[in-house]
Design a protein around this motif. Sequence first.
Motif, short mmCIF file in Angstrom:
data_model
loop_
_atom_site.label_atom_id
_atom_site.label_comp_id
_atom_site.label_asym_id
_atom_site.label_seq_id
_atom_site.Cartn_x
_atom_site.Cartn_y
_atom_site.Cartn_z
N PHE A 126 0.81 -1.22 0.00
CA PHE A 126 0.00 0.00 0.00
C PHE A 126 0.84 1.27 0.00
CE2 PHE A 126 -1.76 3.37 2.78
CZ PHE A 126 -2.73 3.86 1.90
N GLY A 193 -1.43 -8.70 1.64
CA GLY A 193 -1.42 -7.67 0.62
C GLY A 193 -1.24 -8.23 -0.77
N VAL A 205 -3.28 -3.30 -2.53
CA VAL A 205 -4.19 -3.34 -1.39
C VAL A 205 -3.50 -4.08 -0.25
CG1 VAL A 205 -5.30 -5.45 -2.25
CG2 VAL A 205 -6.50 -3.99 -0.61
N GLY A 248 -5.64 -0.45 3.46
CA GLY A 248 -5.29 0.61 2.52
C GLY A 248 -5.38 0.14 1.08
N VAL A 249 -5.81 1.04 0.20
CA VAL A 249 -5.91 0.76 -1.23
C VAL A 249 -5.32 1.94 -1.97
CG1 VAL A 249 -7.45 0.27 -3.17
CG2 VAL A 249 -8.04 -0.56 -0.87
N ALA A 263 -4.77 7.32 -2.99
CA ALA A 263 -4.70 6.31 -1.93
C ALA A 263 -5.77 6.59 -0.88
CB ALA A 263 -3.32 6.32 -1.27
N SER A 265 -6.99 4.97 3.09
CA SER A 265 -6.71 4.02 4.17
C SER A 265 -7.64 4.30 5.35
CB SER A 265 -5.25 4.10 4.62
OG SER A 265 -4.96 5.38 5.16
#
Length: 373
Positions: A126, A193, A205, A248-249, A263, A265
Amino acid sequence: MTRPSPQKAALAAACAATFACLSAPTQAQSAVTLYGEIDAGLAYANNVGGHAQYQLTSGLIDGSFWGLQGSEDLGGGMKALFRLERGFAPANGEERNDHPYYVGLESESFGTLTLGRQYDSVHDYFAPFTLTGGTGGTAFAHPFDNDNANNTYLAANAVKYESPKFGGFTFGGMYAFSNGAGRFADNRAYSLGANYAGGAFSAGVAWLHNNGRGANGTGAYEPFALPGSGDAAGSVIDTFVGKQDTIGVGANYIIGDVTLGAAWSRAIQTGVVDADSGAGLPSVGFSNYELNAVWQVTQAVSLAGMYVYTKASAAHWHEGAVQAVYQVSKRTDVYAETVYQRASAGAPAVINAFDPASGRNQLVVATGIRHRF
């Protein structure tokens, strides 16, 4: 001086040639590298206790460190590897335990397995899509580095796996043991992840979970200062956290010399307890929304910028930052950056690596030099 007989000379030459043949492949199969980075600069921060603060900094892009890493070819596409790093502050020589050390095995077909003190999946999958995890560095972290995108903490007692590449896709995970007898779940952590990179587009991710953070001294993490905890004077409180979850992405898209990034999160800490008194404290949750861009103006000059909105249950923060880097040589660059943060609802502005503001606004202007070896 007596000369050796022709037979002895021939025997010695044959032994030397045999030894060279045996030793050369061994040397070629093993490698150890000494490397590191030193980052130092000057910075100004306003509104610290009602005064301006001037300081010599120790790593506003990257924390300074030295390291050793090596590998040995075991044959069949397999090799052993290790990594040992130690952080330090060039301003005062203080040691910092903020880098990894591990040993493991890597297979071309099956991936990499490592054991030691390591980064989690937030760092691996991430953080690269945030500016703090990319070119921006330390001061560009989200408030309090609440999602650990700037690697404020690493996991001890960690077993970690990273897959080989399948086309543009990779994935991995980590498990960090509590090491406590009869307390298997106290102060343990695990994360997962995945990442995809294909052409101009890439995305990642990650998820990180921890039970009983700081509940014992043998586990994944030490007690820590909970973001936003403290009294009216602004002091922080070391805490245990019953449960912590971070997700988080992020994604990047490259257009010519410009890389655009986004981003999101979410970090939540529940079951919070004062480490000294045992008193319960409110749970804390943060949502971070970031847009960023990096422009490679020339081969030697790059510009970066970001905007981050962070929302908590009782407060929110706006943060904007820009950075310019000039690469003097392959190993040395100089940089200048500025970060501005504005808080709401009585919360202080807190730019990472600087003392909290005495009000809702804070501005940092800094410059520095970074050398890699």
